[in-house]
Design a protein around this motif. Structure first.
Motif, mmCIF file in Angstrom:
data_model
loop_
_atom_site.group_PDB
_atom_site.id
_atom_site.type_symbol
_atom_site.label_atom_id
_atom_site.label_comp_id
_atom_site.label_asym_id
_atom_site.label_seq_id
_atom_site.Cartn_x
_atom_site.Cartn_y
_atom_site.Cartn_z
ATOM 1 N N MET A 162 55.020 -7.793 -39.615
ATOM 2 C CA MET A 162 54.482 -6.571 -40.192
ATOM 3 C C MET A 162 54.942 -5.327 -39.448
ATOM 4 N N GLN A 163 55.384 -5.466 -38.195
ATOM 5 C CA GLN A 163 55.830 -4.303 -37.441
ATOM 6 C C GLN A 163 57.079 -3.675 -38.075
ATOM 7 N N LYS A 164 57.760 -4.405 -38.952
ATOM 8 C CA LYS A 164 58.927 -3.856 -39.643
ATOM 9 C C LYS A 164 58.511 -2.820 -40.683
ATOM 10 N N PHE A 165 57.253 -2.886 -41.104
ATOM 11 C CA PHE A 165 56.786 -1.998 -42.162
ATOM 12 C C PHE A 165 55.964 -0.828 -41.633
ATOM 13 N N PHE A 166 55.389 -0.960 -40.421
ATOM 14 C CA PHE A 166 54.545 0.090 -39.875
ATOM 15 C C PHE A 166 55.170 0.621 -38.591
ATOM 16 N N ASN A 167 55.399 1.922 -38.543
ATOM 17 C CA ASN A 167 55.998 2.550 -37.375
ATOM 18 C C ASN A 167 54.887 2.988 -36.424
ATOM 19 N N ARG A 168 54.574 2.146 -35.423
ATOM 20 C CA ARG A 168 53.488 2.438 -34.494
ATOM 21 C C ARG A 168 53.908 2.048 -33.078
ATOM 22 N N ASP A 169 53.153 2.536 -32.101
ATOM 23 C CA ASP A 169 53.396 2.167 -30.707
ATOM 24 C C ASP A 169 52.702 0.835 -30.450
ATOM 25 N N TYR A 170 53.470 -0.240 -30.429
ATOM 26 C CA TYR A 170 52.886 -1.574 -30.364
ATOM 27 C C TYR A 170 52.562 -2.015 -28.942
ATOM 28 N N GLU A 171 53.128 -1.342 -27.950
ATOM 29 C CA GLU A 171 52.897 -1.781 -26.568
ATOM 30 C C GLU A 171 51.429 -1.617 -26.187
ATOM 31 N N ASP A 172 50.846 -0.440 -26.435
ATOM 32 C CA ASP A 172 49.436 -0.198 -26.120
ATOM 33 C C ASP A 172 48.532 -1.091 -26.954
ATOM 34 N N ALA A 173 48.845 -1.237 -28.243
ATOM 35 C CA ALA A 173 48.014 -2.057 -29.125
ATOM 36 C C ALA A 173 48.044 -3.521 -28.705
ATOM 37 N N TYR A 174 49.218 -4.017 -28.341
ATOM 38 C CA TYR A 174 49.341 -5.405 -27.896
ATOM 39 C C TYR A 174 48.539 -5.625 -26.618
ATOM 40 N N HIS A 175 48.657 -4.684 -25.670
ATOM 41 C CA HIS A 175 47.924 -4.805 -24.406
ATOM 42 C C HIS A 175 46.420 -4.791 -24.648
ATOM 43 N N HIS A 176 45.970 -3.939 -25.551
ATOM 44 C CA HIS A 176 44.543 -3.831 -25.860
ATOM 45 C C HIS A 176 43.990 -5.156 -26.379
ATOM 46 N N THR A 177 44.678 -5.741 -27.343
ATOM 47 C CA THR A 177 44.212 -7.007 -27.909
ATOM 48 C C THR A 177 44.333 -8.142 -26.896
ATOM 49 N N TYR A 178 45.379 -8.124 -26.076
ATOM 50 C CA TYR A 178 45.550 -9.164 -25.057
ATOM 51 C C TYR A 178 44.399 -9.143 -24.057
ATOM 52 N N MET A 179 44.027 -7.943 -23.561
ATOM 53 C CA MET A 179 42.958 -7.850 -22.574
ATOM 54 C C MET A 179 41.618 -8.280 -23.166
ATOM 55 N N ASN A 180 41.349 -7.878 -24.399
ATOM 56 C CA ASN A 180 40.100 -8.276 -25.049
ATOM 57 C C ASN A 180 40.045 -9.786 -25.265
ATOM 58 N N LEU A 181 41.171 -10.365 -25.643
ATOM 59 C CA LEU A 181 41.220 -11.814 -25.851
ATOM 60 C C LEU A 181 41.054 -12.568 -24.538
ATOM 61 N N GLN A 182 41.668 -12.068 -23.486
ATOM 62 C CA GLN A 182 41.529 -12.711 -22.181
ATOM 63 C C GLN A 182 40.058 -12.749 -21.766
ATOM 64 N N ASN A 183 39.353 -11.650 -21.986
ATOM 65 C CA ASN A 183 37.936 -11.601 -21.657
ATOM 66 C C ASN A 183 37.124 -12.517 -22.568
ATOM 67 N N ALA A 184 37.465 -12.552 -23.868
ATOM 68 C CA ALA A 184 36.729 -13.390 -24.823
ATOM 69 C C ALA A 184 36.871 -14.871 -24.485
ATOM 70 N N PHE A 185 38.097 -15.315 -24.197
ATOM 71 C CA PHE A 185 38.303 -16.718 -23.819
ATOM 72 C C PHE A 185 37.600 -17.045 -22.505
ATOM 73 N N HIS A 186 37.553 -16.082 -21.596
ATOM 74 C CA HIS A 186 36.850 -16.292 -20.329
ATOM 75 C C HIS A 186 35.350 -16.463 -20.582
ATOM 76 N N GLU A 187 34.786 -15.669 -21.491
ATOM 77 C CA GLU A 187 33.367 -15.801 -21.834
ATOM 78 C C GLU A 187 33.075 -17.186 -22.408
ATOM 79 N N ILE A 188 33.951 -17.633 -23.295
ATOM 80 C CA ILE A 188 33.751 -18.950 -23.915
ATOM 81 C C ILE A 188 33.824 -20.059 -22.870
ATOM 82 N N ALA A 189 34.723 -19.898 -21.899
ATOM 83 C CA ALA A 189 34.918 -20.947 -20.894
ATOM 84 C C ALA A 189 33.792 -20.986 -19.861
ATOM 85 N N THR A 190 33.140 -19.846 -19.611
ATOM 86 C CA THR A 190 32.177 -19.783 -18.506
ATOM 87 C C THR A 190 30.725 -19.654 -18.944
#
Length: 451
Positions: A162-190
């Motif tokens: 989908m990034q081929k169709f939307f011109n956006r800054d994906y680096e910040d967005a990717y980092h944001h979702t990665y950090m939230n997911l890392q925390n979410a998986f940590h919550e599930i594990a602990t």
């Protein structure tokens, strides 16, 4: 020194100061009510639905713009993404219905509520991935193996196209979702369903809220400390114990240092007790789990000598366990990373102690530099007004934050990198100002008849 400290702690000033902090901190326990989190989650899911509908409309516009030029593989990607958005809206609606029906108890339905958001963020992360190795199922392969993968109707592997169709800054967005997911998986594990709620209302979450920007307690530490020092010193002068202590000391330097140490330790004990009592109550009520929860921190912003504009340009967002900055595009800064919650708490303790030393030294200077008590109290009030003015984020940047110690924000906020100064700059500024004020106090004391 032991006798003087006992005398200070038994004074009315200490009792009133302790009562003020206890009332404020006990009242702040009410802010751990998860009813607000229910409302915030409902609003969040409503926004997801609106965003999904807007994206669906955008897909239809893209199809019309491309017309006959659109390729079959592009149609497949767009239709797949549209199906994902419909799935996303469906999950958000189910989460809203559950929260409206169950309220806070809806959070206990961990698989149905938390995983909706988990899968949504996974697929968002796939949309922002530029390489196959950045896909969520690759990055979180081990975590997914433990909890399974959702039964979905769309092809998640096509989402990153989908990034081929939307011109956006994906680096910040990717980092944001990665950090939230890392925390979410940590919550599930602990954590299991029950103690997720207990942690959110427990002592460590409470301490984090009290030590961050926006807390009434954190705003009161310096103003109350200045007046506490003024009152203690003037009470000692009235009872003649001030003069007697000086006569028993070997030098002016030793005498003034002992005053700072005695009042500083007394004030620290008052603050500790006022925080310890509600934290202990919450601990017995909800348990003491949660020190292994995550908090976001910017280690790059921990050291250095610079003024940060993040507190002005960014807004605050709070989850159950940690606070972090999000940009105007709803993405956290790229250099934020997760760390265990006890690390920032311990570091903020050091900054807090330096604030207390600075506060007591400032109060001592105000009480020594003038002969009349009402003048020193007026001077203390003027300092309090400067502190309140400097604590306003929009003004703290304009008001020489690199030189103004009153512009240092709440300890935890500074430590995690959300303040107008770096942590190192804040500590060194407090040290330098404390030394300068102490030297001024010593000179004034030696030249006056205050002793």
């Amino acid at each position: 020194m032991e006798y003087e400290m006992k005398s200070i702690l038994r004074s009315k000033a200490s009792l009133v100061c302790l009562l003020i902090f206890l009332i404020v901190n006990m009242f702040s326990m009410n802010f751990l009510n998860l009813e607000n989190d229910v409302e915030m989650n409902i609003i969040h899911n409503e926004q997801l639905i609106v965003e999904s509908q807007n994206s669906i409309s955008q897909i239809d516009v893209i199809k019309k713009q491309l017309g006959e030029r659109i390729k079959p593989e592009q149609v497949e990607v767009l239709n797949n993404y549209k199906e994902y958005l419909n799935w996303k809206s469906k999950n958000a609606n189910e989460a809203i219905d559950c929260l409206k029906k169950e309220g806070v108890k809806g959070f206990e339905n961990y698989p149905d509520i938390k995983k909706y958001d988990l899968w949504n963020q996974m697929f968002e992360m796939d949309c922002f991935a530029k390489k196959d190795k950045q896909l969520s199922r690759v990055v979180f392969k081990d975590e997914l193996a433990k909890i399974g993968y959702p039964d979905i109707s769309f092809d998640a592997s096509l989402l990153n196209d989908m990034q081929k169709f939307f011109n956006r800054d994906y680096e910040d967005a990717y980092h944001h979702t990665y950090m939230n997911l890392q925390n979410a998986f940590h919550e599930i594990a602990t954590a299991n369903n029950k103690n997720i709620l207990n942690i959110a209302q427990g002592p460590w979450t409470y301490l984090c809220r009290q030590l961050r920007l926006g807390s009434l307690f954190s705003l009161m530490v310096i103003p109350i400390g200045v007046f506490y020092t003024l009152i203690v010193i003037w009470q000692q002068k009235q009872s003649k114990s001030f003069e007697l202590s000086y006569l028993n000391s070997k030098s002016s330097n030793r005498f003034l240092l002992s005053r700072i140490i005695e009042i500083g330790i007394s004030y620290t004990l008052i603050i500790f007790i006022s925080l310890f009592v509600p934290a202990l109550i919450l601990g017995f009520r909800h348990g003491f789990d949660g020190l292994n929860s995550y908090m976001l921190i910017d280690w790059n912003n921990f050291v250095g000598f610079k003024t940060n504009l993040t507190s002005y340009n960014y807004g605050y967002a709070y989850s159950m366990f940690y606070e972090h900055l999000i940009s105007m595009d709803n993405y956290m800064p790229i250099n934020m990373e997760n760390t265990y919650i006890f690390i920032p708490l311990i570091l903020s303790l050091g900054l807090g102690i330096m604030k207390i030393i600075f506060t007591v030294t400032l109060g001592l200077l105000c009480s020594i530099s003038v002969r009349k008590s009402w003048v020193s109290y007026a001077l203390g009030l003027f300092i309090v007004l400067i502190h309140i003015y400097s604590q306003q984020i929009t003004y703290s940047i304009e008001f020489f934050p690199m030189l103004n110690p009153f512009s240092i924000l709440a300890s935890l906020t500074v430590i995690v990198g959300n303040g107008t100064q770096t942590s190192l700059n804040a500590v060194l500024m407090l040290v330098v100002w404390s030394i300068l004020m102490y030297c001024a106090t010593l000179v004034i004391f030696n030249k006056s008849d205050a002793k």
